[in-house]
Design an enzyme around this catalytic site. Structure first.
Site, PDB file in Angstrom:
ATOM      1  N   THR A 112      30.641  34.454  36.122  1.00 56.72           N
ATOM      2  CA  THR A 112      31.379  34.717  37.348  1.00 56.72           C
ATOM      3  C   THR A 112      32.869  34.771  37.026  1.00 56.72           C
ATOM      4  OG1 THR A 112      31.606  34.042  39.662  1.00 56.72           O
ATOM      5  CG2 THR A 112      31.685  32.297  37.994  1.00 56.72           C
ATOM      6  N   GLU A 113      33.629  35.446  37.885  1.00 60.43           N
ATOM      7  CA  GLU A 113      35.086  35.557  37.717  1.00 60.43           C
ATOM      8  C   GLU A 113      35.492  36.244  36.409  1.00 60.43           C
ATOM      9  OE1 GLU A 113      37.112  34.819  40.174  1.00 60.43           O
ATOM     10  OE2 GLU A 113      35.491  34.045  41.420  1.00 60.43           O
ATOM     11  N   LYS A 120      34.063  41.760  37.594  1.00 58.21           N
ATOM     12  CA  LYS A 120      33.053  42.797  37.853  1.00 58.21           C
ATOM     13  C   LYS A 120      33.532  43.783  38.916  1.00 58.21           C
ATOM     14  CE  LYS A 120      29.662  40.096  38.966  1.00 58.21           C
ATOM     15  NZ  LYS A 120      30.384  38.826  38.758  1.00 58.21           N
ATOM     16  N   THR A 121      34.042  43.243  40.024  1.00 57.65           N
ATOM     17  CA  THR A 121      34.484  44.119  41.115  1.00 57.65           C
ATOM     18  C   THR A 121      35.698  44.929  40.704  1.00 57.65           C
ATOM     19  OG1 THR A 121      33.669  42.513  42.727  1.00 57.65           O
ATOM     20  CG2 THR A 121      35.212  44.174  43.517  1.00 57.65           C
ATOM     21  N   LYS A 124      27.385  46.129  47.148  1.00 62.18           N
ATOM     22  CA  LYS A 124      27.418  44.715  46.754  1.00 62.18           C
ATOM     23  C   LYS A 124      26.313  44.066  47.573  1.00 62.18           C
ATOM     24  CE  LYS A 124      29.614  40.928  45.069  1.00 62.18           C
ATOM     25  NZ  LYS A 124      29.846  40.643  43.640  1.00 62.18           N
ATOM     26  N   SER A 146      28.699  35.922  48.434  1.00 66.06           N
ATOM     27  CA  SER A 146      29.100  34.668  49.065  1.00 66.06           C
ATOM     28  C   SER A 146      30.621  34.589  49.041  1.00 66.06           C
ATOM     29  CB  SER A 146      28.470  33.477  48.338  1.00 66.06           C
ATOM     30  OG  SER A 146      28.775  33.510  46.958  1.00 66.06           O
ATOM     31  N   ASP A 177      35.498  41.364  47.707  1.00 66.10           N
ATOM     32  CA  ASP A 177      34.972  42.251  46.670  1.00 66.10           C
ATOM     33  C   ASP A 177      34.339  43.493  47.284  1.00 66.10           C
ATOM     34  OD1 ASP A 177      35.799  40.456  44.775  1.00 66.10           O
ATOM     35  OD2 ASP A 177      33.816  39.644  44.367  1.00 66.10           O
ATOM     36  N   GLU A 213      26.766  46.384  42.317  1.00 59.24           N
ATOM     37  CA  GLU A 213      27.388  45.234  41.664  1.00 59.24           C
ATOM     38  C   GLU A 213      26.628  43.953  41.942  1.00 59.24           C
ATOM     39  OE1 GLU A 213      31.189  42.370  41.893  1.00 59.24           O
ATOM     40  OE2 GLU A 213      31.511  44.414  42.620  1.00 59.24           O
TER      41      GLU A 213
END
Length: 227
Positions: free
Chosen positions: A12-13, A16-17, A38, A42, A55, A117
């Site tokens: 995560t982080e 990706k977006t 997407k 969350s 995102d 995504e």
């Protein structure tokens, strides 16, 4: 012909977006119609229009097709925690089959390039016996891997690539995204990843481009995805 790819990350982080937006921008500059999904997000904010995820809003901005938010992000969850935990707290059940239907709807809308995504990494859980990686398997689409360039990324990238192959999917390409400033031995890490990852490198995005996906698009190429 519509080309569809699932975008995942080493963690995560890792951007990706951000990278998805840059790839959509690249495609738009080539005159291609683009769309993105997407499926689950969350960390959504409460607005007068309902829950909205930053995102998903970026993807909606970057794509060329005009799709309603609910089609871009069909499952929006408020807490900024793992999606399956957020869904459980909200009394909802995450189902890859339902996500598949939404994705196929976008895939049939006429875009040249569709990006779907993921959330977190490849094995993000949806429930006790299901993962978000079930979705690209059901859609039978190739995968783009965003590698967050930081200490430990080689292990994460290689393990993710191995899992993608074991799941029967092709790794279409990968992007090296420098998510930390001042990574030690960046060239050596890149060289190692080039050797170990069985897919073309789509680009290297430096840390100083981390705020604008349009600027990041200058560092990417989509030709390997379109060939």
């Amino acid at each position: 012909m519509t080309r569809t790819f699932f975008v995942t990350g080493t963690d995560t982080e890792v951007g990706k977006t951000f990278i998805s937006g840059a790839l959509l921008e690249c495609a738009a500059r080539e005159g291609l119609q683009t769309a993105a999904v997407k499926p689950v997000a969350s960390g959504c904010e409460v607005t007068h229009e309902g829950l909205r995820n930053s995102d998903a809003l970026l993807l909606q901005e970057a794509m060329t097709m005009d799709l309603p938010y609910q089609q871009v992000n069909p499952i929006a969850l408020e807490p900024a925690i793992a999606p399956h935990i957020a869904a459980m707290e909200a009394g909802r059940r995450l189902d890859a089959r339902r996500m598949e239907g939404v994705c196929r709807g976008v895939m049939s809308a006429g875009a040249d390039l569709v990006l779907i995504e993921g959330a977190g990494g490849w094995r993000t859980p949806l429930g006790p016996r299901s993962y978000l990686s079930d979705l690209p398997q059901q859609l039978d689409i190739p995968v783009i891997l965003v590698v967050g360039m930081q200490l430990g990324c080689i292990n994460h990238a290689v393990l993710t690539a191995e899992a993608i192959r074991r799941d029967g999917l092709a790794l279409a390409g990968w992007v090296a995204n420098f998510v930390r400033d001042g990574m030690a031995r960046p060239d050596e890490n890149l060289a190692t990843l080039r050797t170990l990852l069985p897919a073309p490198l789509l680009g290297v995005v430096p840390f100083d481009e981390a705020t604008d996906y349009r600027a990041a698009a200058e560092h990417l190429q989509i030709a390997p995805l379109l060939g």
